[in-house]
Motif scaffolding. Structure first.
Motif, PDB file in Angstrom:
ATOM      1  N   LEU A 195       0.925  -1.160  -0.079  1.00  0.00           N
ATOM      2  CA  LEU A 195      -0.094  -0.317  -0.090  1.00  0.00           C
ATOM      3  C   LEU A 195       0.906   1.048   0.144  1.00  0.00           C
ATOM      4  O   LEU A 195       1.817   1.304   0.857  1.00  0.00           O
ATOM      5  N   LEU A 196       0.506   2.050  -1.093  1.00  0.00           N
ATOM      6  CA  LEU A 196       1.348   3.473  -1.140  1.00  0.00           C
ATOM      7  C   LEU A 196       0.795   4.640  -0.667  1.00  0.00           C
ATOM      8  O   LEU A 196       1.409   5.637  -0.135  1.00  0.00           O
ATOM      9  N   LEU A 197      -0.437   4.714  -0.700  1.00  0.00           N
ATOM     10  CA  LEU A 197      -1.267   5.932  -0.287  1.00  0.00           C
ATOM     11  C   LEU A 197      -2.670   5.509   0.045  1.00  0.00           C
ATOM     12  O   LEU A 197      -3.205   4.806  -0.960  1.00  0.00           O
ATOM     13  N   SER A 198      -3.256   5.957   1.106  1.00  0.00           N
ATOM     14  CA  SER A 198      -4.574   5.599   1.299  1.00  0.00           C
ATOM     15  C   SER A 198      -5.216   6.517   2.100  1.00  0.00           C
ATOM     16  O   SER A 198      -4.532   7.312   3.141  1.00  0.00           O
ATOM     17  N   GLY A 199      -6.576   6.689   2.272  1.00  0.00           N
ATOM     18  CA  GLY A 199      -7.369   7.723   2.899  1.00  0.00           C
ATOM     19  C   GLY A 199      -8.957   7.635   2.808  1.00  0.00           C
ATOM     20  O   GLY A 199      -9.330   6.748   2.282  1.00  0.00           O
ATOM     21  N   ILE A 200      -9.402   8.533   3.547  1.00  0.00           N
ATOM     22  CA  ILE A 200     -10.717   8.526   3.786  1.00  0.00           C
ATOM     23  C   ILE A 200     -11.432   9.625   2.792  1.00  0.00           C
ATOM     24  O   ILE A 200     -11.060  10.861   2.698  1.00  0.00           O
ATOM     25  N   VAL A 201     -12.288   9.024   1.908  1.00  0.00           N
ATOM     26  CA  VAL A 201     -12.770  10.004   0.945  1.00  0.00           C
ATOM     27  C   VAL A 201     -14.199  10.336   1.048  1.00  0.00           C
ATOM     28  O   VAL A 201     -14.934   9.695   2.057  1.00  0.00           O
ATOM     29  N   GLY A 202     -14.904  10.610   0.343  1.00  0.00           N
ATOM     30  CA  GLY A 202     -16.392  10.394   0.175  1.00  0.00           C
ATOM     31  C   GLY A 202     -16.987  11.694   1.315  1.00  0.00           C
ATOM     32  O   GLY A 202     -16.303  12.816   1.471  1.00  0.00           O
ATOM     33  N   SER A 203     -18.149  11.374   1.932  1.00  0.00           N
ATOM     34  CA  SER A 203     -18.973  12.543   2.576  1.00  0.00           C
ATOM     35  C   SER A 203     -17.996  12.960   3.850  1.00  0.00           C
ATOM     36  O   SER A 203     -18.133  13.959   4.357  1.00  0.00           O
ATOM     37  N   VAL A 204     -17.317  12.040   4.456  1.00  0.00           N
ATOM     38  CA  VAL A 204     -16.564  12.448   5.617  1.00  0.00           C
ATOM     39  C   VAL A 204     -15.484  13.559   5.280  1.00  0.00           C
ATOM     40  O   VAL A 204     -15.259  14.618   5.979  1.00  0.00           O
ATOM     41  N   ALA A 205     -14.857  13.460   4.289  1.00  0.00           N
ATOM     42  CA  ALA A 205     -13.827  14.217   3.767  1.00  0.00           C
ATOM     43  C   ALA A 205     -14.493  15.605   3.062  1.00  0.00           C
ATOM     44  O   ALA A 205     -13.608  16.721   3.426  1.00  0.00           O
ATOM     45  N   GLU A 215      -4.981  16.646   5.404  1.00  0.00           N
ATOM     46  CA  GLU A 215      -4.061  15.872   6.061  1.00  0.00           C
ATOM     47  C   GLU A 215      -4.594  14.886   7.104  1.00  0.00           C
ATOM     48  O   GLU A 215      -4.242  13.689   7.153  1.00  0.00           O
ATOM     49  N   GLU A 216      -5.629  15.279   7.740  1.00  0.00           N
ATOM     50  CA  GLU A 216      -6.176  14.320   8.610  1.00  0.00           C
ATOM     51  C   GLU A 216      -7.084  13.094   8.241  1.00  0.00           C
ATOM     52  O   GLU A 216      -7.209  12.157   8.665  1.00  0.00           O
ATOM     53  N   CYS A 217      -7.035  13.232   6.815  1.00  0.00           N
ATOM     54  CA  CYS A 217      -7.910  11.982   6.119  1.00  0.00           C
ATOM     55  C   CYS A 217      -6.996  11.154   5.525  1.00  0.00           C
ATOM     56  O   CYS A 217      -7.445   9.683   5.144  1.00  0.00           O
ATOM     57  N   TYR A 218      -5.850  11.095   5.631  1.00  0.00           N
ATOM     58  CA  TYR A 218      -4.546  10.189   5.169  1.00  0.00           C
ATOM     59  C   TYR A 218      -4.614   9.260   6.324  1.00  0.00           C
ATOM     60  O   TYR A 218      -4.351   9.533   7.423  1.00  0.00           O
ATOM     61  N   GLU A 219      -4.617   7.916   5.662  1.00  0.00           N
ATOM     62  CA  GLU A 219      -4.310   6.828   6.895  1.00  0.00           C
ATOM     63  C   GLU A 219      -2.951   6.146   6.490  1.00  0.00           C
ATOM     64  O   GLU A 219      -2.289   5.497   7.419  1.00  0.00           O
ATOM     65  N   THR A 220      -2.459   6.042   5.237  1.00  0.00           N
ATOM     66  CA  THR A 220      -1.325   5.368   5.028  1.00  0.00           C
ATOM     67  C   THR A 220      -0.641   6.483   3.904  1.00  0.00           C
ATOM     68  O   THR A 220      -1.038   6.857   2.978  1.00  0.00           O
ATOM     69  N   ARG A 221       0.690   6.777   4.142  1.00  0.00           N
ATOM     70  CA  ARG A 221       1.333   7.703   3.504  1.00  0.00           C
ATOM     71  C   ARG A 221       3.054   7.373   3.526  1.00  0.00           C
ATOM     72  O   ARG A 221       3.655   7.026   4.524  1.00  0.00           O
ATOM     73  N   THR A 222       3.307   6.681   2.128  1.00  0.00           N
ATOM     74  CA  THR A 222       4.629   6.209   1.868  1.00  0.00           C
ATOM     75  C   THR A 222       5.208   7.169   1.212  1.00  0.00           C
ATOM     76  O   THR A 222       5.000   8.357   0.862  1.00  0.00           O
ATOM     77  N   GLY A 223       6.899   7.122   0.623  1.00  0.00           N
ATOM     78  CA  GLY A 223       7.590   8.057   0.171  1.00  0.00           C
ATOM     79  C   GLY A 223       6.867   7.966  -1.425  1.00  0.00           C
ATOM     80  O   GLY A 223       6.600   8.985  -1.719  1.00  0.00           O
ATOM     81  N   PHE A 224       6.326   7.123  -1.972  1.00  0.00           N
ATOM     82  CA  PHE A 224       5.793   7.138  -3.242  1.00  0.00           C
ATOM     83  C   PHE A 224       4.513   7.478  -3.152  1.00  0.00           C
ATOM     84  O   PHE A 224       3.958   8.260  -4.040  1.00  0.00           O
ATOM     85  N   GLY A 225       3.851   7.429  -2.024  1.00  0.00           N
ATOM     86  CA  GLY A 225       2.533   8.070  -1.736  1.00  0.00           C
ATOM     87  C   GLY A 225       2.645   9.837  -1.722  1.00  0.00           C
ATOM     88  O   GLY A 225       2.119  10.321  -2.399  1.00  0.00           O
ATOM     89  N   ASP A 226       3.594  10.064  -1.163  1.00  0.00           N
ATOM     90  CA  ASP A 226       4.013  11.463  -1.106  1.00  0.00           C
ATOM     91  C   ASP A 226       4.278  12.039  -2.398  1.00  0.00           C
ATOM     92  O   ASP A 226       4.104  13.192  -2.777  1.00  0.00           O
ATOM     93  N   ARG A 227       5.247  11.250  -3.124  1.00  0.00           N
ATOM     94  CA  ARG A 227       5.618  11.716  -4.343  1.00  0.00           C
ATOM     95  C   ARG A 227       4.481  11.779  -5.242  1.00  0.00           C
ATOM     96  O   ARG A 227       4.325  12.885  -6.195  1.00  0.00           O
ATOM     97  N   LEU A 228       3.508  10.902  -5.030  1.00  0.00           N
ATOM     98  CA  LEU A 228       2.134  11.096  -6.004  1.00  0.00           C
ATOM     99  C   LEU A 228       1.527  12.350  -5.798  1.00  0.00           C
ATOM    100  O   LEU A 228       0.951  12.990  -6.704  1.00  0.00           O
ATOM    101  N   ILE A 229       1.311  12.720  -4.467  1.00  0.00           N
ATOM    102  CA  ILE A 229       0.778  14.063  -3.774  1.00  0.00           C
ATOM    103  C   ILE A 229       1.481  15.025  -4.740  1.00  0.00           C
ATOM    104  O   ILE A 229       0.870  15.986  -5.342  1.00  0.00           O
ATOM    105  N   GLY A 230       2.817  14.913  -4.469  1.00  0.00           N
ATOM    106  CA  GLY A 230       3.598  15.753  -5.131  1.00  0.00           C
ATOM    107  C   GLY A 230       3.594  16.388  -6.736  1.00  0.00           C
ATOM    108  O   GLY A 230       3.908  17.253  -7.348  1.00  0.00           O
ATOM    109  N   ILE A 231       3.213  15.290  -7.407  1.00  0.00           N
ATOM    110  CA  ILE A 231       2.819  15.243  -8.818  1.00  0.00           C
ATOM    111  C   ILE A 231       1.364  15.449  -9.302  1.00  0.00           C
ATOM    112  O   ILE A 231       1.093  15.362 -10.448  1.00  0.00           O
ATOM    113  N   ARG A 232       0.590  15.743  -8.356  1.00  0.00           N
ATOM    114  CA  ARG A 232      -0.775  15.704  -8.568  1.00  0.00           C
ATOM    115  C   ARG A 232      -1.349  16.690  -9.565  1.00  0.00           C
ATOM    116  O   ARG A 232      -2.280  16.385 -10.460  1.00  0.00           O
ATOM    117  N   ALA A 233      -0.442  17.736  -9.727  1.00  0.00           N
ATOM    118  CA  ALA A 233      -1.072  18.808 -10.973  1.00  0.00           C
ATOM    119  C   ALA A 233      -0.727  18.040 -12.170  1.00  0.00           C
ATOM    120  O   ALA A 233      -1.376  18.606 -13.338  1.00  0.00           O
TER     121      ALA A 233
END
Length: 240
Positions: A3-13, A80-98
């Motif tokens: 798992l590289l990146l995971s979080g809570i989405v939907g109505s809670v987010a 930030e509070e919605c992320y539950e798993t963040r790895t190095g590759f997950g952070d890189r993914l966020i970094g290139i989201r644009a």
């Protein structure tokens, strides 16, 4: 899977969750690279209910996000509070989201998914009004209440998708946590109560806005940057 990146989405987010709302999770995982060369390639997606979790293998996730898929895209823009798993590759993914974004795909995806919600509102049984022969009064009343709840939910999603899509198209930033969640709740109740014309006008207004807004987004996503991330993930998951 890794798992590289995971979080809570939907109505809670979004800030729209009520007492009975489900907690939806989405994540990106990497399968072992060698597994793609065997007789049975790894699953591209793993979906469970109770709890509601959707995990996409990283290549599948990249394709979804490049297409403008709103649910896939929002994983890279969560509070930030919605992320539950963040790895190095997950952070890189966020970094290139644009890099995943393009004006035409954002417009088409958000308008398209909002239109799906509108069609659900206008379908013959969306409000639970279609009665079953022989059904008792209590059963029909329960069906009506459930149908109204579904209609309110579809209307909220319609309004939320149009709002998020317009903001993303106009600014290049995806707003996940809604600034005024009560407006969306009230809109949902009005539409469920019969104000379908209000939903129709909201769609029409969004179409006009997308036509006039000058977007800062590029015409095509930056697939080279996304490909570089994906190849690095593959290299990191080869046997040593």
């Amino acid at each position: 899977m890794h798992l590289l990146l995971s979080g809570i989405v939907g109505s809670v987010a979004y800030g729209l969750a009520g007492p009975d709302s489900d907690v939806d999770r989405i994540g990106v995982f990497a399968a072992p690279t060698v597994a793609f060369h065997g007789l049975h390639p790894p699953q591209e997606s793993v979906v469970t209910t109770d709890p509601d979790v959707t995990l996409h293998e990283c290549a599948k996730y990249a394709r979804l996000a490049l297409s403008g898929n709103p649910t896939a895209t929002e994983l890279m823009w969560l509070p930030e509070e919605c992320y539950e798993t963040r790895t190095g590759f997950g952070d890189r993914l966020i970094g290139i989201r644009a890099a995943f974004l393009s004006g035409p795909r954002v417009r088409d995806a958000y308008l398209g998914y909002a239109s799906q919600q509108f069609r659900k509102l206008t379908s013959r049984d969306s409000d639970g009004s279609r009665s079953r022969r022989g059904a008792g009064r209590a059963e029909l009343e329960s069906s009506h209440v459930g149908g109204r709840r579904r209609s309110a939910k579809h209307a909220r999603h319609l309004a939320r998708l149009l709002h998020q899509g317009r903001v993303l198209y106009a600014t290049g930033v995806l707003e996940i946590r809604l600034a005024d969640p009560e407006w969306f709740r009230a809109f949902g109740e009005r539409v469920a109560g019969g104000a379908l014309a209000e939903a129709e006008e909201l769609v029409a207004a969004a179409e006009r806005d997308f036509a006039r807004i000058r977007t800062p987004l590029r015409d095509r996503p930056d697939e080279e940057t996304v490909e570089r991330w994906l190849l690095d993930v593959r290299a990191a998951h080869l046997p040593r």
